[in-house]
Design a protein around this motif. Structure first.
Motif, mmCIF file in Angstrom:
data_model
loop_
_atom_site.group_PDB
_atom_site.id
_atom_site.type_symbol
_atom_site.label_atom_id
_atom_site.label_comp_id
_atom_site.label_asym_id
_atom_site.label_seq_id
_atom_site.Cartn_x
_atom_site.Cartn_y
_atom_site.Cartn_z
ATOM 1 N N PHE A 1 0.831 -1.206 0.000
ATOM 2 C CA PHE A 1 0.000 0.000 0.000
ATOM 3 C C PHE A 1 0.865 1.256 0.000
ATOM 4 C CE2 PHE A 1 -1.580 3.138 3.209
ATOM 5 C CZ PHE A 1 -2.412 3.842 2.359
ATOM 6 N N LEU A 2 1.862 1.319 0.879
ATOM 7 C CA LEU A 2 2.732 2.499 0.949
ATOM 8 C C LEU A 2 3.525 2.684 -0.340
ATOM 9 C CD1 LEU A 2 4.119 2.249 4.607
ATOM 10 C CD2 LEU A 2 2.288 3.726 3.753
ATOM 11 N N ASN A 3 4.000 1.581 -0.906
ATOM 12 C CA ASN A 3 4.790 1.672 -2.139
ATOM 13 C C ASN A 3 3.947 2.091 -3.341
ATOM 14 O OD1 ASN A 3 7.160 0.908 -0.851
ATOM 15 N ND2 ASN A 3 6.857 -1.273 -1.265
ATOM 16 N N SER A 4 2.634 1.883 -3.253
ATOM 17 C CA SER A 4 1.758 2.226 -4.381
ATOM 18 C C SER A 4 1.402 3.706 -4.425
ATOM 19 C CB SER A 4 0.470 1.398 -4.313
ATOM 20 O OG SER A 4 -0.336 1.807 -3.202
ATOM 21 N N LEU A 5 1.638 4.428 -3.332
ATOM 22 C CA LEU A 5 1.250 5.836 -3.270
ATOM 23 C C LEU A 5 2.245 6.713 -4.026
ATOM 24 C CD1 LEU A 5 0.219 6.155 0.503
ATOM 25 C CD2 LEU A 5 -1.279 5.844 -1.477
ATOM 26 N N ASP A 6 1.731 7.624 -4.841
ATOM 27 C CA ASP A 6 2.586 8.599 -5.513
ATOM 28 C C ASP A 6 2.264 10.015 -5.035
ATOM 29 O OD1 ASP A 6 0.114 8.884 -6.625
ATOM 30 O OD2 ASP A 6 0.755 8.684 -8.722
ATOM 31 N N PHE A 7 1.662 10.100 -3.846
ATOM 32 C CA PHE A 7 1.357 11.385 -3.220
ATOM 33 C C PHE A 7 1.507 11.203 -1.711
ATOM 34 C CE2 PHE A 7 -2.481 8.962 -4.088
ATOM 35 C CZ PHE A 7 -3.076 8.864 -2.843
ATOM 36 N N SER A 8 1.655 12.310 -1.004
ATOM 37 C CA SER A 8 1.856 12.234 0.442
ATOM 38 C C SER A 8 0.522 12.110 1.167
ATOM 39 C CB SER A 8 2.598 13.482 0.942
ATOM 40 O OG SER A 8 1.853 14.642 0.648
ATOM 41 N N VAL A 9 0.538 11.419 2.299
ATOM 42 C CA VAL A 9 -0.621 11.320 3.181
ATOM 43 C C VAL A 9 -0.132 11.517 4.608
ATOM 44 C CG1 VAL A 9 -1.932 9.766 1.684
ATOM 45 C CG2 VAL A 9 -0.411 8.814 3.418
ATOM 46 N N GLN A 10 -1.049 11.814 5.497
ATOM 47 C CA GLN A 10 -0.691 11.987 6.903
ATOM 48 C C GLN A 10 -1.547 11.070 7.767
ATOM 49 O OE1 GLN A 10 -1.758 15.673 8.781
ATOM 50 N NE2 GLN A 10 -0.208 15.480 10.373
ATOM 51 N N SER B 1 -3.497 19.338 -4.348
ATOM 52 C CA SER B 1 -3.194 20.721 -4.681
ATOM 53 C C SER B 1 -3.344 20.917 -6.182
ATOM 54 C CB SER B 1 -1.768 21.090 -4.259
ATOM 55 O OG SER B 1 -1.666 21.133 -2.859
ATOM 56 N N PRO B 2 -4.122 21.904 -6.606
ATOM 57 C CA PRO B 2 -4.218 22.212 -8.034
ATOM 58 C C PRO B 2 -2.829 22.496 -8.588
ATOM 59 C CG PRO B 2 -5.907 23.379 -6.809
ATOM 60 C CD PRO B 2 -4.987 22.767 -5.793
ATOM 61 N N PRO B 3 -2.596 22.263 -9.881
ATOM 62 C CA PRO B 3 -1.255 22.413 -10.478
ATOM 63 C C PRO B 3 -0.474 23.656 -10.069
ATOM 64 C CG PRO B 3 -2.761 21.538 -12.090
ATOM 65 C CD PRO B 3 -3.585 21.811 -10.857
ATOM 66 N N PRO B 4 -1.071 24.859 -10.031
ATOM 67 C CA PRO B 4 -0.276 26.034 -9.648
ATOM 68 C C PRO B 4 0.275 25.959 -8.237
ATOM 69 C CG PRO B 4 -2.318 26.699 -10.703
ATOM 70 C CD PRO B 4 -2.428 25.237 -10.418
ATOM 71 N N PHE B 5 -0.363 25.121 -7.362
ATOM 72 C CA PHE B 5 0.054 25.037 -5.970
ATOM 73 C C PHE B 5 0.831 23.767 -5.681
ATOM 74 C CE2 PHE B 5 -3.806 27.546 -6.137
ATOM 75 C CZ PHE B 5 -3.429 28.678 -5.456
ATOM 76 N N ALA B 6 1.007 22.894 -6.692
ATOM 77 C CA ALA B 6 1.646 21.607 -6.445
ATOM 78 C C ALA B 6 3.060 21.792 -5.948
ATOM 79 C CB ALA B 6 1.650 20.767 -7.723
ATOM 80 N N SER B 7 3.469 20.914 -5.039
ATOM 81 C CA SER B 7 4.808 20.975 -4.470
ATOM 82 C C SER B 7 5.284 19.574 -4.183
ATOM 83 C CB SER B 7 4.802 21.796 -3.171
ATOM 84 O OG SER B 7 6.024 21.675 -2.487
ATOM 85 N N ALA B 8 6.572 19.343 -4.299
ATOM 86 C CA ALA B 8 7.143 18.019 -4.045
ATOM 87 C C ALA B 8 7.847 17.962 -2.703
ATOM 88 C CB ALA B 8 8.127 17.665 -5.161
ATOM 89 N N LYS B 9 7.580 18.917 -1.824
ATOM 90 C CA LYS B 9 8.290 18.989 -0.552
ATOM 91 C C LYS B 9 7.690 18.084 0.512
ATOM 92 C CE LYS B 9 9.959 23.701 -1.295
ATOM 93 N NZ LYS B 9 10.006 25.081 -0.766
ATOM 94 N N GLY B 10 6.546 17.478 0.214
ATOM 95 C CA GLY B 10 5.974 16.531 1.157
ATOM 96 C C GLY B 10 5.150 17.155 2.255
ATOM 97 N N ALA B 11 4.955 18.464 2.231
ATOM 98 C CA ALA B 11 4.198 19.122 3.297
ATOM 99 C C ALA B 11 2.710 19.156 3.006
ATOM 100 C CB ALA B 11 4.704 20.554 3.490
ATOM 101 N N LEU B 12 2.307 18.658 1.840
ATOM 102 C CA LEU B 12 0.902 18.755 1.457
ATOM 103 C C LEU B 12 0.016 17.864 2.301
ATOM 104 C CD1 LEU B 12 1.254 18.837 -2.414
ATOM 105 C CD2 LEU B 12 0.945 20.738 -0.858
ATOM 106 N N GLY B 13 0.579 16.860 2.933
ATOM 107 C CA GLY B 13 -0.233 15.956 3.730
ATOM 108 C C GLY B 13 -0.620 16.513 5.070
ATOM 109 N N SER B 14 -0.048 17.654 5.443
ATOM 110 C CA SER B 14 -0.334 18.202 6.765
ATOM 111 C C SER B 14 -1.802 18.528 6.922
ATOM 112 C CB SER B 14 0.494 19.474 6.987
ATOM 113 O OG SER B 14 0.074 20.129 8.150
#
Length: 219
Positions: free
Chosen positions: A59-68, A129-142
């Motif tokens: 399950f964790l390996n299948s995710l391509d986005f962050s979760v909290q 996050s919509p494309p203009p707000f997308a970030s790869a820093k991993g903080a989106l799951g907060s």
């Protein structure tokens, strides 16, 4: 000496609005939350434990986005239960049963107060996050999100955009739910009222022990 301008409490809350079971942050990103059941891992057999670990790893390996993942501990509020028992006591016509019900109410009340029983609830927060707000820093799951600059808190997201983003967020929610179910964990999405109560409890620790969160006032 420069004049200090007091800020309202609302300015420190990174949420613009909550609707249709979705949290809309001030930076334009969205959040959905799942409530998850607990799993008594220690009572499982060795083979079952290995199977759970394997499924959870997949399950964790299948995710391509962050979760909290987070856990909320809260002192057990038995007031609604006690109120129900008091109604039963009042409706009793048998004097002996009435006395026994009253004694039971006192027993439960004293037991809970002496034991400090705490309930634990588990949640998974899924961001989008919509494309203009997308970030790869991993903080989106907060669960609180991240404020970027000075946001216009009065601006409401366009309904068409909201439905488009909500649909994409829900695809992520389904992926997370299916992965956890395979691991033996039951999940359920939080609706608008439940999200309001959750955030109210996070921003006002201890208040929910006195009762439910205040109702949402529509502007």
């Amino acid at each position: 000496m420069p004049k200090v301008t007091a800020k309202s409490a609302q300015e420190f809350v990174p949420i613009r609005e909550i609707r249709d079971g979705i949290v809309i942050m001030k930076d334009g990103s969205l959040r959905a939350a799942l409530m998850a059941s607990s799993l008594n891992f220690a009572l499982k057999s060795g083979d079952e434990q290995q199977a759970i670990i394997f499924q959870y790893q997949n399950f964790l390996n299948s995710l391509d986005f962050s979760v909290q993942f987070f856990m909320q501990s809260r002192k057990l509020n038995i007031n609604p239960y006690l109120d129900t028992l008091k109604d039963v006591e009042k409706s009793q016509t048998n004097e002996l049963l009435k006395i026994q019900t009253k004694e039971y109410i006192e027993f439960v009340k004293n037991f809970v107060e002496a034991s400090s029983i705490v309930t634990k609830t588990f949640y998974i927060v899924i961001p989008f996050s919509p494309p203009p707000f997308a970030s790869a820093k991993g903080a989106l799951g907060s669960i609180f999100g991240k404020l970027q600059g000075k946001a216009n808190v009065s601006e409401r997201m366009d309904d068409n955009k909201f439905e488009e983003y909500r649909s994409q967020l829900w695809q992520r929610v389904d992926a997370v739910a299916q992965g956890l179910v395979r691991s033996g964990v039951r999940v359920a999405p939080l609706n608008t009222e439940e999200l309001i109560e959750l955030y109210y409890g996070l921003f006002n620790p201890g208040e929910l022990e006195k009762g439910k969160a205040p109702g949402l006032i529509q502007q």
